[in-house]
Each structure stands twice: as structure tokens, then as C-alpha cells.
Design a protein around this motif. Structure first.
Motif, PDB file in Angstrom:
ATOM      1  N   MET A   1      36.997  44.386  38.107  1.00 18.77           N
ATOM      2  CA  MET A   1      36.889  43.176  38.885  1.00 18.77           C
ATOM      3  C   MET A   1      35.467  43.662  39.670  1.00 18.77           C
ATOM      4  O   MET A   1      35.406  44.778  40.022  1.00 18.77           O
ATOM      5  N   VAL A   2      34.518  42.396  39.736  1.00 19.36           N
ATOM      6  CA  VAL A   2      33.443  42.872  40.696  1.00 19.36           C
ATOM      7  C   VAL A   2      33.801  42.774  42.243  1.00 19.36           C
ATOM      8  O   VAL A   2      34.448  41.605  42.642  1.00 19.36           O
ATOM      9  N   SER A   3      33.542  43.540  42.998  1.00 21.36           N
ATOM     10  CA  SER A   3      33.641  43.402  44.520  1.00 21.36           C
ATOM     11  C   SER A   3      33.197  44.805  45.089  1.00 21.36           C
ATOM     12  O   SER A   3      32.665  45.634  44.460  1.00 21.36           O
ATOM     13  N   GLY A   4      33.598  44.394  45.885  1.00 22.04           N
ATOM     14  CA  GLY A   4      33.381  45.626  46.792  1.00 22.04           C
ATOM     15  C   GLY A   4      33.785  46.942  45.922  1.00 22.04           C
ATOM     16  O   GLY A   4      33.912  47.016  45.028  1.00 22.04           O
ATOM     17  N   GLY A 211      31.081  39.053  45.376  1.00 20.39           N
ATOM     18  CA  GLY A 211      32.076  39.792  44.659  1.00 20.39           C
ATOM     19  C   GLY A 211      33.224  39.008  44.302  1.00 20.39           C
ATOM     20  O   GLY A 211      32.970  37.576  44.363  1.00 20.39           O
ATOM     21  N   HIS A 212      34.113  39.419  43.598  1.00 26.52           N
ATOM     22  CA  HIS A 212      35.033  38.683  42.939  1.00 26.52           C
ATOM     23  C   HIS A 212      36.049  37.829  44.155  1.00 26.52           C
ATOM     24  O   HIS A 212      36.517  36.789  43.897  1.00 26.52           O
ATOM     25  N   ASP A 213      36.069  38.116  45.317  1.00 30.13           N
ATOM     26  CA  ASP A 213      36.708  37.670  46.349  1.00 30.13           C
ATOM     27  C   ASP A 213      35.688  36.807  47.346  1.00 30.13           C
ATOM     28  O   ASP A 213      35.863  36.108  48.225  1.00 30.13           O
TER      29      ASP A 213
END
Length: 291
Positions: A1-4, A211-213
Motif C-alpha cells: 500500500m501507498v503511505s507512509g 497515502g493510502h489513508d
């Protein structure tokens, strides 16, 4: 996942623990007002040298630099030059300010490395294949932003909507970049449309690439996104976000974009740095690489 390279002693928990008290202050003044990314990299390089020698900077001699240089035979030329440049820089800084009685690095001659830039410039088909293989909208927007503007990875991750200004065709991104310099980067219409599609928060401090969040995208996470996209496209293992920056410069010049425009877009202080990519037709106009 993309995030942080291997040192003489066991590495301490943090780079700063490699320094004696006097050197901590020296390194802090040397790194003052540098970007977080640059400061982190330079501090790590100088800490590696400090661990290798086991000496405070005031006791460093030319022989120490020569021995450390020779110990890095397995590192790439670029890595070895970067590390040596960092150590030479902090020693010069210390001598100028009186922290050190002499500049031990002044007599160390840094060899000019082979220019391998051409090996890190992707072709248009390679770049477009890298983008086409990414199906996640946020991740694709990140890749499109890097290639479509030539931003550094840290600049892309730090970009906020307050830095974006809409124009009739596309927009302008205000970038606070390397060396504390501010530049204004053009964003094409197709790229503006794509980043708008992944916008999750209308506030001015919201990240352009979330990010994802929905929060800020961490540089390490963004780096993983690029590496995975490069792998899917069958690119070399060492392909990175900076390769997209190189591709932007090369492809814009190939499309006839004036070299001074590309220089301004990338934030190069020297025109010679930009002209390494190719020679441009000064009468041509820019290209929307993502259209």
C-alpha cells in the motif's frame, strides 16, 4: 500500500552517536538549513567515516581519508565520490570556522568519475510501459507527477495543495527544493486532471499525492512504489525515481523544449548540468509528456 561498507567497529544505533561531543556541534552547524533529505544522507556518510576512523575530526589526517576511500572498493564510483565529498565538505567547514586546526581533506584529490548518465535515462516506451503497468490511481498519479514534472521524490512527497495554482491549461507547482531554493514548475493539463482525481481533502495542507489513508506520502513508501513499477516494466534493478527525472529532462529536450526552460523546471543551478541530457532547439515549444 501507498503511505507512509563495512566499518572497523559495530555501528551505533544512530548516526550522531558516531561523533564525539565536539563533532556533534560541528556536524549540526554544517548541516544547518539543508533539506531534511540532504541532511540525513550527509550525516550518514560522515558518521560512516567517523566509525571507520574511530577518531574525532580534529585528529583526522589525509591518510585516514585515503584509507577509507580505498576500503570502499566494492561501492559504486558515484557512492564513493558522494561519501568522500561529504567528508571533505565537513572538514573544510570545520577549518573555516575554527573548529579544526587544519583541513585534512584539502589535499585529497577526488577523481572525476565516468559519466554514466546515459545508462540511467529511460526511453519513452520504457517510461510509458512503467506507467501503464500501474493500475492503482494514487500510485499512477505519483509516477505521472514524477515523470510529468521532473520533481525529486522528496519534492513530490512534500507537495501540498497550497503550493498548487490553477491555470487555464494545467497549473503551476511552487517547489521548495534542494538548497532552499524556490522554483515554479509547470503542470500539464493531463497531469493536473490526474492529480485532481486522487485528491481526498480540500484543505490547503492536504498532500497532492496522498497515502493510502489520505495523509502525507512517506518518501520510503513512494520509493517502493517506483521500484515495484520499474520491476513490472522489466527495468534494471537500480532504476529509481531519479530515473524518471532524467527521463523528463531528456524527453523534453528531445521534443524541442528550450534548454533554459528545462533548467528552470528541474531547478539546476548550472546550465551545463541540463545540457548533459541533450541539445534543444531554442525555437521549439514544450511537450505534454503524458498526453
Amino acid at each position: 500500500m501507498v503511505s507512509g561498507d563495512q566499518s572497523r567497529s559495530t555501528a551505533p544505533a544512530t548516526p550522531e552517536e558516531a561523533f564525539c561531543p565536539a563533532d556533534i556541534m560541528l556536524v549540526r552547524t554544517w548541516l544547518h538549513n539543508r533539506s531534511l533529505h540532504t541532511a540525513r544522507a550527509y550525516r550518514a556518510d560522515v558518521a560512516e567515516f567517523a566509525r571507520f576512523t574511530g577518531k574525532p575530526m580534529a585528529e583526522v589526517q589525509l591518510a585516514d581519508l585515503q584509507e577509507w576511500h580505498d576500503s570502499m572498493s566494492s561501492a559504486s564510483d558515484a557512492t564513493r565520490r558522494r561519501r568522500m565529498s561529504a567528508v571533505k565538505s565537513v572538514l573544510t567547514h570545520g577549518a573555516k570556522l575554527g573548529f579544526l586546526q587544519h583541513d585534512a581533506g584539502a589535499a585529497f584529490r577526488l577523481e572525476r568519475g565516468r559519466d554514466s548518465l546515459n545508462e540511467r535515462i529511460l526511453s519513452r516506451p520504457q517510461t510509458l510501459a512503467m506507467l501503464a503497468a500501474e493500475k492503482d490511481p494514487r500510485r499512477h498519479a505519483l509516477l505521472a507527477l514524477l515523470y510529468g514534472t521532473g520533481l525529486r521524490l522528496s519534492e513530490a512527497c512534500g507537495l501540498r495543495w497550497r503550493d498548487m495554482t490553477r491555470r487555464q491549461s494545467g497549473g503551476i507547482a511552487t517547489i521548495f527544493g534542494k538548497g532552499g531554493k524556490t522554483r515554479h514548475v509547470q503542470v500539464s493539463a493531463s497531469l493536473w486532471k490526474e492529480i485532481m482525481a486522487v485528491k481526498v481533502d480540500g484543505g490547503p495542507d492536504a498532500p497532492v499525492i496522498p497515502g493510502h489513508d489520505g495523509g502525507p506520502l512517506h518518501v520510503r513508501a513512494a520509493h517502493r512504489v517506483v521500484k515495484r513499477a520499474a520491476k513490472r516494466a522489466g527495468l534494471p534493478d537500480d532504476a529509481s525515481a531519479h530515473w524518471l527525472r532524467h527521463a523528463f529532462a531528456s524527453h523534453q529536450l528531445d521534443a524541442g523544449q528550450p534548454v533554459h526552460w528545462v533548467q528552470a523546471q528541474l531547478g539546476h543551478s548550472s546550465l551545463a548540468t541540463t545540457t548533459r541530457y541533450s541539445h534543444a532547439n531554442p525555437d521549439a515549444v514544450g511537450a505534454d509528456l503524458l498526453a
